[in-house]
Design a protein around this motif. Structure first.
Motif, PDB file in Angstrom:
ATOM      1  N   VAL A 106       0.871  -1.183   0.000  1.00 33.54           N
ATOM      2  CA  VAL A 106       0.000   0.000   0.000  1.00 33.54           C
ATOM      3  C   VAL A 106       0.903   1.227   0.000  1.00 33.54           C
ATOM      4  CG1 VAL A 106      -1.840   1.248   1.180  1.00 33.54           C
ATOM      5  CG2 VAL A 106      -1.777  -1.262   1.273  1.00 33.54           C
ATOM      6  N   THR A 107       0.849   1.994  -1.069  1.00 37.88           N
ATOM      7  CA  THR A 107       1.766   3.119  -1.230  1.00 37.88           C
ATOM      8  C   THR A 107       1.024   4.456  -1.224  1.00 37.88           C
ATOM      9  OG1 THR A 107       1.611   2.948  -3.648  1.00 37.88           O
ATOM     10  CG2 THR A 107       3.401   1.759  -2.569  1.00 37.88           C
ATOM     11  N   ASN A 108       1.796   5.498  -1.056  1.00 38.81           N
ATOM     12  CA  ASN A 108       1.268   6.862  -1.187  1.00 38.81           C
ATOM     13  C   ASN A 108       2.308   7.713  -1.896  1.00 38.81           C
ATOM     14  OD1 ASN A 108       2.448   6.552   1.828  1.00 38.81           O
ATOM     15  ND2 ASN A 108       2.862   8.638   1.093  1.00 38.81           N
ATOM     16  N   GLU A 109       1.841   8.811  -2.468  1.00 42.70           N
ATOM     17  CA  GLU A 109       2.735   9.752  -3.129  1.00 42.70           C
ATOM     18  C   GLU A 109       3.088  10.874  -2.138  1.00 42.70           C
ATOM     19  OE1 GLU A 109       3.835   9.154  -6.201  1.00 42.70           O
ATOM     20  OE2 GLU A 109       2.548   7.400  -6.525  1.00 42.70           O
ATOM     21  N   PHE A 110       3.772  11.899  -2.623  1.00 44.24           N
ATOM     22  CA  PHE A 110       4.163  13.006  -1.743  1.00 44.24           C
ATOM     23  C   PHE A 110       2.962  13.881  -1.394  1.00 44.24           C
ATOM     24  CE2 PHE A 110       8.654  12.591  -3.412  1.00 44.24           C
ATOM     25  CZ  PHE A 110       9.178  12.191  -2.190  1.00 44.24           C
ATOM     26  N   TYR A 111       2.960  14.332  -0.166  1.00 43.65           N
ATOM     27  CA  TYR A 111       1.973  15.293   0.330  1.00 43.65           C
ATOM     28  C   TYR A 111       2.665  16.652   0.333  1.00 43.65           C
ATOM     29  CZ  TYR A 111      -2.123  16.423   3.327  1.00 43.65           C
ATOM     30  OH  TYR A 111      -3.313  16.896   3.849  1.00 43.65           O
ATOM     31  N   ARG A 112       2.078  17.624  -0.336  1.00 39.65           N
ATOM     32  CA  ARG A 112       2.710  18.937  -0.427  1.00 39.65           C
ATOM     33  C   ARG A 112       2.116  19.909   0.586  1.00 39.65           C
ATOM     34  NH1 ARG A 112       5.774  20.331  -4.897  1.00 39.65           N
ATOM     35  NH2 ARG A 112       6.156  18.632  -6.355  1.00 39.65           N
ATOM     36  N   ILE A 169     -10.110  14.687  14.121  1.00 36.86           N
ATOM     37  CA  ILE A 169     -10.268  15.677  13.057  1.00 36.86           C
ATOM     38  C   ILE A 169      -9.044  15.700  12.160  1.00 36.86           C
ATOM     39  CG2 ILE A 169     -10.309  18.179  12.649  1.00 36.86           C
ATOM     40  CD1 ILE A 169     -12.332  18.405  14.925  1.00 36.86           C
ATOM     41  N   VAL A 170      -7.859  15.647  12.760  1.00 35.05           N
ATOM     42  CA  VAL A 170      -6.630  15.644  11.967  1.00 35.05           C
ATOM     43  C   VAL A 170      -6.550  14.373  11.128  1.00 35.05           C
ATOM     44  CG1 VAL A 170      -4.104  15.601  12.087  1.00 35.05           C
ATOM     45  CG2 VAL A 170      -5.399  17.137  13.579  1.00 35.05           C
ATOM     46  N   ARG A 171      -6.819  13.229  11.732  1.00 31.99           N
ATOM     47  CA  ARG A 171      -6.767  11.956  11.003  1.00 31.99           C
ATOM     48  C   ARG A 171      -7.764  11.957   9.847  1.00 31.99           C
ATOM     49  NH1 ARG A 171      -5.043   7.116  14.104  1.00 31.99           N
ATOM     50  NH2 ARG A 171      -6.749   6.002  13.090  1.00 31.99           N
ATOM     51  N   PHE A 172      -8.981  12.457  10.094  1.00 26.88           N
ATOM     52  CA  PHE A 172      -9.997  12.452   9.048  1.00 26.88           C
ATOM     53  C   PHE A 172      -9.538  13.281   7.851  1.00 26.88           C
ATOM     54  CE2 PHE A 172     -13.821  13.681   6.789  1.00 26.88           C
ATOM     55  CZ  PHE A 172     -14.568  12.508   6.784  1.00 26.88           C
ATOM     56  N   TYR A 173      -9.018  14.472   8.119  1.00 26.04           N
ATOM     57  CA  TYR A 173      -8.623  15.325   6.995  1.00 26.04           C
ATOM     58  C   TYR A 173      -7.397  14.764   6.280  1.00 26.04           C
ATOM     59  CZ  TYR A 173      -7.833  19.359   4.081  1.00 26.04           C
ATOM     60  OH  TYR A 173      -7.682  20.188   2.974  1.00 26.04           O
ATOM     61  N   LEU A 174      -6.466  14.187   7.009  1.00 26.42           N
ATOM     62  CA  LEU A 174      -5.303  13.588   6.356  1.00 26.42           C
ATOM     63  C   LEU A 174      -5.717  12.405   5.484  1.00 26.42           C
ATOM     64  CD1 LEU A 174      -2.578  13.672   9.175  1.00 26.42           C
ATOM     65  CD2 LEU A 174      -2.865  15.234   7.233  1.00 26.42           C
ATOM     66  N   CYS A 175      -6.734  11.673   5.916  1.00 30.92           N
ATOM     67  CA  CYS A 175      -7.274  10.588   5.082  1.00 30.92           C
ATOM     68  C   CYS A 175      -8.024  11.156   3.873  1.00 30.92           C
ATOM     69  CB  CYS A 175      -8.199   9.698   5.902  1.00 30.92           C
ATOM     70  SG  CYS A 175      -7.344   8.631   7.085  1.00 30.92           S
ATOM     71  N   TYR A 176      -8.783  12.206   4.105  1.00 30.82           N
ATOM     72  CA  TYR A 176      -9.569  12.838   3.038  1.00 30.82           C
ATOM     73  C   TYR A 176      -8.670  13.376   1.934  1.00 30.82           C
ATOM     74  CZ  TYR A 176     -13.284  15.752   0.974  1.00 30.82           C
ATOM     75  OH  TYR A 176     -14.202  16.317   0.117  1.00 30.82           O
ATOM     76  N   SER A 177      -7.516  13.908   2.330  1.00 28.85           N
ATOM     77  CA  SER A 177      -6.610  14.532   1.350  1.00 28.85           C
ATOM     78  C   SER A 177      -5.381  13.671   1.081  1.00 28.85           C
ATOM     79  CB  SER A 177      -6.172  15.906   1.862  1.00 28.85           C
ATOM     80  OG  SER A 177      -5.534  15.806   3.129  1.00 28.85           O
ATOM     81  N   ARG A 178      -5.421  12.410   1.476  1.00 25.25           N
ATOM     82  CA  ARG A 178      -4.257  11.513   1.366  1.00 25.25           C
ATOM     83  C   ARG A 178      -3.772  11.408  -0.089  1.00 25.25           C
ATOM     84  NH1 ARG A 178      -2.920   5.771   1.117  1.00 25.25           N
ATOM     85  NH2 ARG A 178      -1.364   5.264   2.703  1.00 25.25           N
ATOM     86  N   PRO A 179      -2.467  11.533  -0.316  1.00 26.42           N
ATOM     87  CA  PRO A 179      -1.933  11.448  -1.680  1.00 26.42           C
ATOM     88  C   PRO A 179      -1.798   9.995  -2.139  1.00 26.42           C
ATOM     89  CG  PRO A 179      -0.145  11.877  -0.147  1.00 26.42           C
ATOM     90  CD  PRO A 179      -1.416  11.869   0.671  1.00 26.42           C
ATOM     91  N   GLU A 180      -2.885   9.410  -2.569  1.00 27.56           N
ATOM     92  CA  GLU A 180      -2.902   7.974  -2.852  1.00 27.56           C
ATOM     93  C   GLU A 180      -2.261   7.629  -4.197  1.00 27.56           C
ATOM     94  OE1 GLU A 180      -6.877   7.177  -0.172  1.00 27.56           O
ATOM     95  OE2 GLU A 180      -7.020   6.942  -2.343  1.00 27.56           O
ATOM     96  N   THR A 181      -2.682   8.280  -5.245  1.00 31.19           N
ATOM     97  CA  THR A 181      -2.152   7.964  -6.580  1.00 31.19           C
ATOM     98  C   THR A 181      -1.472   9.163  -7.232  1.00 31.19           C
ATOM     99  OG1 THR A 181      -4.305   8.446  -7.585  1.00 31.19           O
ATOM    100  CG2 THR A 181      -3.861   6.157  -6.973  1.00 31.19           C
ATOM    101  N   PHE A 182      -1.607  10.321  -6.637  1.00 33.80           N
ATOM    102  CA  PHE A 182      -0.910  11.516  -7.123  1.00 33.80           C
ATOM    103  C   PHE A 182      -0.716  12.464  -5.948  1.00 33.80           C
ATOM    104  CE2 PHE A 182      -5.464  12.013  -7.879  1.00 33.80           C
ATOM    105  CZ  PHE A 182      -5.747  13.203  -7.234  1.00 33.80           C
TER     106      PHE A 182
END
Length: 540
Positions: free
Chosen positions: A321-327, A354-367
């Motif tokens: 399970v990978t992720n890309e860069f978070y800017r 709240i922090v976890r939810f937003y980091l999941c919502y904006s998680r850099p999954e494929t880009f």
């Protein structure tokens, strides 16, 4: 009983964790571990501090302290931030204090050397003559020989491929800021090409994303290189081979047996009888690894080959399970450049949910995705407070007014009730699918939860028009029962991402039992007392 070992790349203790770190493997693996445990699966989350990275002594040089001081200081800070973010690891290994790590890594290395699986080569190496320093990893900067992007030594974060430092373009030493010379050194190498056939077979079964698949196939197509697994250094685990006293085991080699050693340490903690070798060979064992794409070559190419060389019976991962860069505001998060919002700083102002939810919502999954503080604050206000909390409060007020705060019976259903019930089922199915390792997408899960709340809120407000009509009271019972079902499923579906919110809502809905995943979900029992559904998002 099935056992699942989940790993997240050990963070380098040259700084605390920023939001870019948290948004990737650390929260991600925690979410998946919690999901598995809700299904009563024996899931164990493993990681540790990557003390022996060259970035640790490089940081110590900048701070004018010892590398050990840096590793201890930031290793402790990392653990504190993980705890603040409600990331619960079953084992977090500190190499210096571990009973197993260094010993097992050296035994692993020695076994490969004695079996002829490591080869000795004399090759040119980058060298800073002014500072009399061998250059690798953190100590050299240049352009990637494969993609031309700026990178440090031995690997490129942009394309994910390894280099040997001497092949970098326009390289400079970070000590002198001048181009390095070359010197011939004898080092030990691991010949990846010998495992090409086994790796091709492995790639046919392991589940991974397209970006990582492309990296693996490109490396196979171009021919797998020999990888130096020792470097001239005084920081790291000593090479257990005579004649290499001034060299240390390459830290990315160390990580492969390090995962096995972490399992042994976990075993001791839970007082299990199996040894590490049998644990990673048992048919009921599954390994799933979480990491950023920039660490993809190590996990998907180097580590599987090392495990195959060590013991072909070891079970390789079933999913990556990978992720890309978070800017951060358009630029890459960077510990070394101090371009970051530190996890602990945001977690002091907002609840971990709240922090976890937003980091999941904006998680850099494929880009790559982007964090902007004002966007985060606006989202929290408009989505979680003004929509989620508003819906639950309105539902709570209707329950108190109509039924004394207790769940009504299921009443009389019409087509709109059946339609809403089917929508709830579709949301549950969508979230369940997105929680699976092969489809793992916190982005989809959080958006599914938001849509569940939006549809439920809309349904509840529309149905409220019938409350004053005596002839429609059975339909109102059905509507509110369905809204309560939606709230119950929100508690269940959100548990891996927002554990405190989930448990708070679950208890307010009148449940005393622990929260578990429901394959065939049930309505809240008639007459069950419901507490006021307010103040569900814990504040700091």
């Amino acid at each position: 009983m099935k056992k699942v070992f989940l790993t997240a790349t050990p963070p380098t203790p040259n700084g605390d964790l920023h939001l870019g770190h948290l948004s990737g493997p650390y929260v991600g693996a925690d979410v998946y571990t919690r999901y598995l445990k809700m299904h009563n699966i024996a899931a164990y989350y493993l990681s540790g501090a990557d003390d022996h990275q060259s970035y640790v002594p490089w940081k110590s040089k900048q701070l004018n302290v010892t590398p050990r001081y840096v590793a201890n200081k930031f290793g402790n800070a990392i653990l504190e931030t993980l705890e603040s973010a409600n990331v619960r690891m079953d084992a977090f290994i500190r190499p210096e204090t571990s009973k197993y790590h260094i010993k097992f890594v050296q035994e692993f290395f020695q076994k490969l050397y004695q079996e002829g699986k490591l080869i000795e080569k004399e090759t040119p190496c980058s060298y800073d003559e002014t500072h009399d320093r061998y250059l690798h990893e953190a100590y050299i900067r240049g352009k990637c020989p494969h993609c031309g992007a700026e990178c440090d030594g031995n690997a490129c974060e942009q394309c994910g491929r390894p280099n040997d430092c001497v092949d970098m373009i326009s390289a400079v030493s970070k000590f002198s800021n001048h181009p390095p010379t070359t010197r011939i050194f004898k080092r030990l190498y691991f010949p990846l090409s010998k495992y090409e056939k086994e790796l091709r077979k492995f790639y046919g079964s392991v589940k991974m994303g397209s970006h990582l698949t492309a990296l693996c196939e490109k490396m196979l197509e171009d021919g797998l290189p020999d990888i130096p697994v020792t470097h001239i250094s005084d920081w790291g685990i000593p090479v257990p081979v005579p004649g290499y006293e001034e060299q240390r085991i390459y830290v990315w080699f160390e990580m492969a047996p390090g995962y096995l050693a972490a399992t042994q340490e976990l075993n001791a903690m839970i007082q299990a009888s199996s040894d590490v070798k049998s644990l990673w060979q048992e048919d009921n064992t599954e390994i799933i690894q979480f990491f950023g794409f920039d660490n993809g070559y190590y996990h998907a190419v180097l580590f599987p080959a090392l495990f195959l060389a060590y013991n072909p019976e070891i079970r390789l991962p079933t999913a990556f399970v990978t992720n890309e860069f978070y800017r951060l505001e358009g630029l890459k998060f960077s510990t070394s450049r101090n371009h970051a919002i530190w996890g602990r700083d945001l977690l002091q102002k907002f609840s971990p949910d709240i922090v976890r939810f937003y980091l999941c919502y904006s998680r850099p999954e494929t880009f790559m995705t982007n964090f902007v503080l004002s966007d985060f604050e606006s989202f929290v206000r408009s989505e979680l407070i003004e929509r989620w909390q508003s819906w639950l409060q309105e539902l709570s007020h209707k329950l108190v007014k109509l039924y004394g705060g207790k769940a009504p019976d299921l009443g009389s259903w019409h087509h709109r009730h059946h339609q809403f019930y089917q929508q709830i089922k579709q949301f549950v199915d969508a979230a369940d699918t997105a929680y699976q390792a092969e489809n793992f997408s916190p982005q989809k899960i959080t958006r599914t939860l938001c849509e569940l709340v939006r549809i439920s809120h809309s349904f509840g407000r529309e149905e409220s028009h019938l409350i004053s009509m005596a002839s429609r009271q059975d339909e109102i019972k059905a509507s509110i029962s369905l809204e309560l079902l939606a709230a119950k499923m929100l508690a269940i579906l959100s548990q891996p991402i927002m554990p405190e919110f989930s448990i708070n809502l679950w208890k307010k809905l009148g449940y005393q039992i622990s929260i578990q995943w429901e394959e065939n979900f049930s309505f809240i029992p008639t007459h069950q007392a419901i507490n006021e559904l307010e103040n569900l998002f814990a504040s700091r």
